[in-house]
Design a protein around this motif. Sequence first.
Motif, mmCIF file in Angstrom:
data_model
loop_
_atom_site.group_PDB
_atom_site.id
_atom_site.type_symbol
_atom_site.label_atom_id
_atom_site.label_comp_id
_atom_site.label_asym_id
_atom_site.label_seq_id
_atom_site.Cartn_x
_atom_site.Cartn_y
_atom_site.Cartn_z
ATOM 1 N N ASN A 137 68.466 30.014 13.688
ATOM 2 C CA ASN A 137 69.165 30.881 12.753
ATOM 3 C C ASN A 137 69.519 32.224 13.379
ATOM 4 O O ASN A 137 69.933 33.142 12.688
ATOM 5 C CB ASN A 137 68.328 31.088 11.474
ATOM 6 N N GLY A 138 69.306 32.347 14.695
ATOM 7 C CA GLY A 138 69.674 33.583 15.381
ATOM 8 C C GLY A 138 68.608 34.647 15.353
ATOM 9 O O GLY A 138 68.767 35.703 15.937
ATOM 10 N N LYS A 139 67.482 34.401 14.681
ATOM 11 C CA LYS A 139 66.421 35.396 14.615
ATOM 12 C C LYS A 139 65.486 35.210 15.798
ATOM 13 O O LYS A 139 65.081 34.090 16.093
ATOM 14 C CB LYS A 139 65.637 35.272 13.299
ATOM 15 N N PRO A 140 65.135 36.290 16.509
ATOM 16 C CA PRO A 140 64.261 36.134 17.668
ATOM 17 C C PRO A 140 62.864 35.716 17.251
ATOM 18 O O PRO A 140 62.441 35.956 16.129
ATOM 19 C CB PRO A 140 64.263 37.526 18.288
ATOM 20 N N GLN A 141 62.146 35.051 18.195
ATOM 21 C CA GLN A 141 60.776 34.617 17.951
ATOM 22 C C GLN A 141 59.893 35.099 19.083
ATOM 23 O O GLN A 141 60.350 35.277 20.205
ATOM 24 C CB GLN A 141 60.687 33.095 17.886
ATOM 25 N N ASP A 142 58.603 35.288 18.774
ATOM 26 C CA ASP A 142 57.656 35.613 19.825
ATOM 27 C C ASP A 142 57.145 34.320 20.452
ATOM 28 O O ASP A 142 57.602 33.238 20.119
ATOM 29 C CB ASP A 142 56.511 36.485 19.290
ATOM 30 N N ASP A 143 56.204 34.429 21.383
ATOM 31 C CA ASP A 143 55.696 33.250 22.080
ATOM 32 C C ASP A 143 55.030 32.250 21.143
ATOM 33 O O ASP A 143 54.939 31.081 21.451
ATOM 34 C CB ASP A 143 54.698 33.670 23.168
ATOM 35 N N PRO A 200 61.233 41.178 14.333
ATOM 36 C CA PRO A 200 62.417 41.938 13.941
ATOM 37 C C PRO A 200 63.233 42.375 15.144
ATOM 38 O O PRO A 200 62.711 42.551 16.243
ATOM 39 C CB PRO A 200 61.822 43.146 13.212
ATOM 40 N N ASP A 201 64.519 42.545 14.921
ATOM 41 C CA ASP A 201 65.397 43.132 15.921
ATOM 42 C C ASP A 201 65.123 44.631 15.893
ATOM 43 O O ASP A 201 65.438 45.310 14.921
ATOM 44 C CB ASP A 201 66.849 42.826 15.565
ATOM 45 N N THR A 202 64.518 45.146 16.951
ATOM 46 C CA THR A 202 64.108 46.547 16.964
ATOM 47 C C THR A 202 65.154 47.462 17.600
ATOM 48 O O THR A 202 64.859 48.610 17.899
ATOM 49 C CB THR A 202 62.769 46.702 17.718
#
Length: 197
Positions: free
Chosen positions: A51-57, A63-65
Motif C-alpha cells: 500500500n506504499g507505507k514503509p515497514q520496519d524490519d 510513519p513517513d518522517t
Amino acid sequence: MSIRHGVTTRRVATAALLATALSLSLTACGGDDGGSAKDKGSSSAPAATGNGKPQDDGGNSVPDTSKTLATINGSNGFQFVIHGASRDEGGFLTVTGTLKNTMSKKLFAPIQWNGQESNVKRTGPSLGGTTLVDKAGKKRYYVLRDTDGFPLTTTGITGVDAGAEVAVFAQFPAPPDSTSQVDIQIPLMPTATIEIS
C-alpha cells in the motif's frame, strides 16, 4: 503380525511427520538475537508495503518522517512529533507520528492517554484518549474502535527509555472534505493544530 507391523509403521510415520512439522515451525518462527533496535543498525531504509507505507524490519508500518506537521512538548518529558494526517478510503483519517522521551531517564506513559471509556481502558495502555477537534465544524472526533472495543491506535506503550522514539498512529472518522485543519488533543499535552492531506 501384519496388523501389529502396520500399526508400528503408522506410528513411526506419524512421529516423523510431527518432528518435521515441529522443526519447520521453529525455523519459520525464527528468533531474535536479543539485540535492541539500535544494535540492528538504522542505515537501511524501511521496506515499502504493497500500500506504499514503509515497514520496519519486523513488518510493522512506520510513519513517513520526512514532514513535521506539529511538535508537541509536554511538561512530563514526552514529545509527540506529528508527521502526517491523511484521509484514507472509506472515510477515515489516520494521524501518524513519533513519540520521543526527551529526558535522560526512562519515562512511563501516563494512564490518562488511555482515555476515560471503561471499554477502552480494559484493552491496556494505548493512545485511545486522543481526540481531534474541528473548530470550524464544531465537532470532536474520537479514536475509532474495532468490533471488540479495541482502539485503532498504538497500544502497549508503557515505558520509553531515555532518548528513545516510538512510532505512533491513531485513526479517526474523517472530517468533511471542506475541513483542512484540526486540533489534536492528547491528554496532559498541549493542543496543536495540524493540516489534513
